[in-house]
Design a protein around this motif. Structure first.
Motif, PDB file in Angstrom:
ATOM      1  N   GLY A 142      -0.514 -20.594  56.817  1.00  0.00           N
ATOM      2  CA  GLY A 142       0.514 -21.390  57.465  1.00  0.00           C
ATOM      3  C   GLY A 142       1.865 -21.177  56.805  1.00  0.00           C
ATOM      4  O   GLY A 142       2.036 -20.299  55.959  1.00  0.00           O
ATOM      5  N   ILE A 143       2.833 -22.005  57.219  1.00  0.00           N
ATOM      6  CA  ILE A 143       4.202 -21.831  56.754  1.00  0.00           C
ATOM      7  C   ILE A 143       4.853 -23.182  56.486  1.00  0.00           C
ATOM      8  O   ILE A 143       4.564 -24.167  57.165  1.00  0.00           O
ATOM      9  CB  ILE A 143       5.019 -21.031  57.793  1.00  0.00           C
ATOM     10  CG1 ILE A 143       6.390 -20.659  57.254  1.00  0.00           C
ATOM     11  CG2 ILE A 143       5.134 -21.800  59.118  1.00  0.00           C
ATOM     12  CD1 ILE A 143       7.093 -19.608  58.083  1.00  0.00           C
ATOM     13  N   SER A 144       5.712 -23.191  55.488  1.00  0.00           N
ATOM     14  CA  SER A 144       6.518 -24.359  55.152  1.00  0.00           C
ATOM     15  C   SER A 144       7.975 -23.914  55.173  1.00  0.00           C
ATOM     16  O   SER A 144       8.323 -22.917  54.532  1.00  0.00           O
ATOM     17  CB  SER A 144       6.145 -24.871  53.765  1.00  0.00           C
ATOM     18  OG  SER A 144       7.046 -25.853  53.348  1.00  0.00           O
ATOM     19  N   ILE A 145       8.815 -24.640  55.918  1.00  0.00           N
ATOM     20  CA  ILE A 145      10.239 -24.310  56.026  1.00  0.00           C
ATOM     21  C   ILE A 145      11.047 -25.559  55.717  1.00  0.00           C
ATOM     22  O   ILE A 145      10.756 -26.642  56.223  1.00  0.00           O
ATOM     23  CB  ILE A 145      10.599 -23.807  57.433  1.00  0.00           C
ATOM     24  CG1 ILE A 145       9.778 -22.577  57.805  1.00  0.00           C
ATOM     25  CG2 ILE A 145      12.102 -23.510  57.535  1.00  0.00           C
ATOM     26  CD1 ILE A 145       9.923 -22.147  59.256  1.00  0.00           C
ATOM     27  N   ILE A 146      12.084 -25.395  54.905  1.00  0.00           N
ATOM     28  CA  ILE A 146      13.010 -26.481  54.604  1.00  0.00           C
ATOM     29  C   ILE A 146      14.406 -25.998  54.974  1.00  0.00           C
ATOM     30  O   ILE A 146      14.854 -24.952  54.514  1.00  0.00           O
ATOM     31  CB  ILE A 146      12.978 -26.878  53.113  1.00  0.00           C
ATOM     32  CG1 ILE A 146      11.567 -27.306  52.712  1.00  0.00           C
ATOM     33  CG2 ILE A 146      13.994 -27.990  52.834  1.00  0.00           C
ATOM     34  CD1 ILE A 146      11.381 -27.489  51.209  1.00  0.00           C
ATOM     35  N   VAL A 147      15.084 -26.764  55.834  1.00  0.00           N
ATOM     36  CA  VAL A 147      16.456 -26.458  56.240  1.00  0.00           C
ATOM     37  C   VAL A 147      17.331 -27.603  55.744  1.00  0.00           C
ATOM     38  O   VAL A 147      17.083 -28.767  56.066  1.00  0.00           O
ATOM     39  CB  VAL A 147      16.574 -26.305  57.771  1.00  0.00           C
ATOM     40  CG1 VAL A 147      18.026 -26.113  58.190  1.00  0.00           C
ATOM     41  CG2 VAL A 147      15.729 -25.130  58.259  1.00  0.00           C
ATOM     42  N   THR A 148      18.351 -27.271  54.953  1.00  0.00           N
ATOM     43  CA  THR A 148      19.235 -28.276  54.376  1.00  0.00           C
ATOM     44  C   THR A 148      20.675 -27.977  54.757  1.00  0.00           C
ATOM     45  O   THR A 148      21.140 -26.851  54.596  1.00  0.00           O
ATOM     46  CB  THR A 148      19.134 -28.278  52.830  1.00  0.00           C
ATOM     47  OG1 THR A 148      17.756 -28.373  52.460  1.00  0.00           O
ATOM     48  CG2 THR A 148      19.909 -29.421  52.211  1.00  0.00           C
ATOM     49  N   LYS A 165      27.648 -24.507  54.240  1.00  0.00           N
ATOM     50  CA  LYS A 165      26.582 -23.548  54.541  1.00  0.00           C
ATOM     51  C   LYS A 165      25.288 -24.291  54.812  1.00  0.00           C
ATOM     52  O   LYS A 165      25.159 -25.479  54.527  1.00  0.00           O
ATOM     53  CB  LYS A 165      26.393 -22.581  53.381  1.00  0.00           C
ATOM     54  CG  LYS A 165      27.620 -21.721  53.109  1.00  0.00           C
ATOM     55  CD  LYS A 165      27.265 -20.517  52.298  1.00  0.00           C
ATOM     56  CE  LYS A 165      28.442 -19.635  52.013  1.00  0.00           C
ATOM     57  NZ  LYS A 165      29.178 -19.167  53.144  1.00  0.00           N
ATOM     58  N   VAL A 166      24.321 -23.560  55.354  1.00  0.00           N
ATOM     59  CA  VAL A 166      22.984 -24.092  55.612  1.00  0.00           C
ATOM     60  C   VAL A 166      22.020 -23.337  54.702  1.00  0.00           C
ATOM     61  O   VAL A 166      22.070 -22.113  54.618  1.00  0.00           O
ATOM     62  CB  VAL A 166      22.589 -23.906  57.097  1.00  0.00           C
ATOM     63  CG1 VAL A 166      21.174 -24.396  57.340  1.00  0.00           C
ATOM     64  CG2 VAL A 166      23.570 -24.619  58.011  1.00  0.00           C
ATOM     65  N   HIS A 167      21.158 -24.067  54.020  1.00  0.00           N
ATOM     66  CA  HIS A 167      20.185 -23.481  53.095  1.00  0.00           C
ATOM     67  C   HIS A 167      18.821 -23.459  53.778  1.00  0.00           C
ATOM     68  O   HIS A 167      18.380 -24.480  54.304  1.00  0.00           O
ATOM     69  CB  HIS A 167      20.133 -24.323  51.819  1.00  0.00           C
ATOM     70  CG  HIS A 167      19.364 -23.711  50.710  1.00  0.00           C
ATOM     71  ND1 HIS A 167      18.943 -24.437  49.626  1.00  0.00           N
ATOM     72  CD2 HIS A 167      18.933 -22.443  50.479  1.00  0.00           C
ATOM     73  CE1 HIS A 167      18.292 -23.644  48.792  1.00  0.00           C
ATOM     74  NE2 HIS A 167      18.265 -22.435  49.293  1.00  0.00           N
ATOM     75  N   ILE A 168      18.177 -22.308  53.777  1.00  0.00           N
ATOM     76  CA  ILE A 168      16.859 -22.149  54.384  1.00  0.00           C
ATOM     77  C   ILE A 168      15.893 -21.689  53.308  1.00  0.00           C
ATOM     78  O   ILE A 168      16.139 -20.683  52.630  1.00  0.00           O
ATOM     79  CB  ILE A 168      16.870 -21.108  55.521  1.00  0.00           C
ATOM     80  CG1 ILE A 168      17.943 -21.432  56.544  1.00  0.00           C
ATOM     81  CG2 ILE A 168      15.506 -21.011  56.186  1.00  0.00           C
ATOM     82  CD1 ILE A 168      18.901 -20.325  56.782  1.00  0.00           C
ATOM     83  N   ARG A 169      14.787 -22.423  53.154  1.00  0.00           N
ATOM     84  CA  ARG A 169      13.731 -22.019  52.234  1.00  0.00           C
ATOM     85  C   ARG A 169      12.429 -21.954  53.021  1.00  0.00           C
ATOM     86  O   ARG A 169      12.145 -22.824  53.838  1.00  0.00           O
ATOM     87  CB  ARG A 169      13.606 -23.001  51.079  1.00  0.00           C
ATOM     88  CG  ARG A 169      14.784 -22.881  50.115  1.00  0.00           C
ATOM     89  CD  ARG A 169      14.844 -24.018  49.157  1.00  0.00           C
ATOM     90  NE  ARG A 169      15.338 -25.189  49.907  1.00  0.00           N
ATOM     91  CZ  ARG A 169      15.274 -26.433  49.482  1.00  0.00           C
ATOM     92  NH1 ARG A 169      14.718 -26.708  48.335  1.00  0.00           N
ATOM     93  NH2 ARG A 169      15.752 -27.421  50.206  1.00  0.00           N
ATOM     94  N   CYS A 170      11.674 -20.929  52.760  1.00  0.00           N
ATOM     95  CA  CYS A 170      10.443 -20.704  53.507  1.00  0.00           C
ATOM     96  C   CYS A 170       9.383 -20.182  52.548  1.00  0.00           C
ATOM     97  O   CYS A 170       9.681 -19.395  51.654  1.00  0.00           O
ATOM     98  CB  CYS A 170      10.734 -19.681  54.600  1.00  0.00           C
ATOM     99  SG  CYS A 170       9.309 -19.105  55.488  1.00  0.00           S
TER     100      CYS A 170
END
Length: 163
Positions: free
Chosen positions: A99-105, A87-92
């Motif tokens: 503004g915005i911070s996004i982490i895709v793992t 799976k892909v993990h998305i945190r925002c």
């Protein structure tokens, strides 16, 4: 925000979102997406609706959407190799005008991003890789990789109100 339904009747492609707003109007999203190309657009569409509603990046929605699509595509195709077990993990995290911070793992082995970026500038397009990374870096204000390349951190600052 669970229970959102898309047009696609295939429920295995429907990501679950845990979107919550704190008292300070900060939007936090923690979501998992299947490693399927067809899951990318519905996921991005849902995330962008929440992000646009938070008004954290007014005027920069296109930039964030493009970078998010590229990051998810890279995670599904290059990171997880479309493995249905991964799976892909998305945190925002974002807030109005902040503004915005996004982490895709992804759950892949990672990659040598320095080497990919150098090779991405190759003159032969068929041999070139790294164009998605270049787009992400062009459209986001801050981009860096962690966990050996299996995690991308992206930030977009809010435009000043004077524009």
């Amino acid at each position: 925000m669970n229970g959102m339904r898309g047009i696609n009747p295939v429920t295995s492609c429907q990501p679950r979102f845990l979107g919550k707003r704190s008292r300070s109007s900060v939007l936090e999203i923690d979501s998992w997406m299947p490693s399927k190309i067809q899951a990318i657009s519905p996921t991005v569409d849902r995330l962008m609706r929440m992000i646009e509603g938070s008004q954290c990046i007014s005027g920069n929605e296109f930039d964030v959407e493009l970078a998010l699509r590229e990051a998810l595509g890279n995670a599904v195709v290059h990171g997880n190799h479309e493995d249905p077990e991964k799976k892909v993990h998305i945190r925002c995290r974002c807030g109005p005008g902040k503004g915005i911070s996004i982490i895709v793992t992804d759950q892949g082995k990672g990659f040598d991003f320095g080497k990919v970026l150098a090779n991405g500038l190759a003159s032969e397009p068929a041999a070139a890789h790294g164009h998605g990374i270049q787009l992400i870096e062009a459209y986001m204000d801050d981009v860096h990789f962690a966990r050996g390349g299996s995690e991308v951190h992206m930030c977009k600052h809010s435009r000043s109100m004077s524009h």
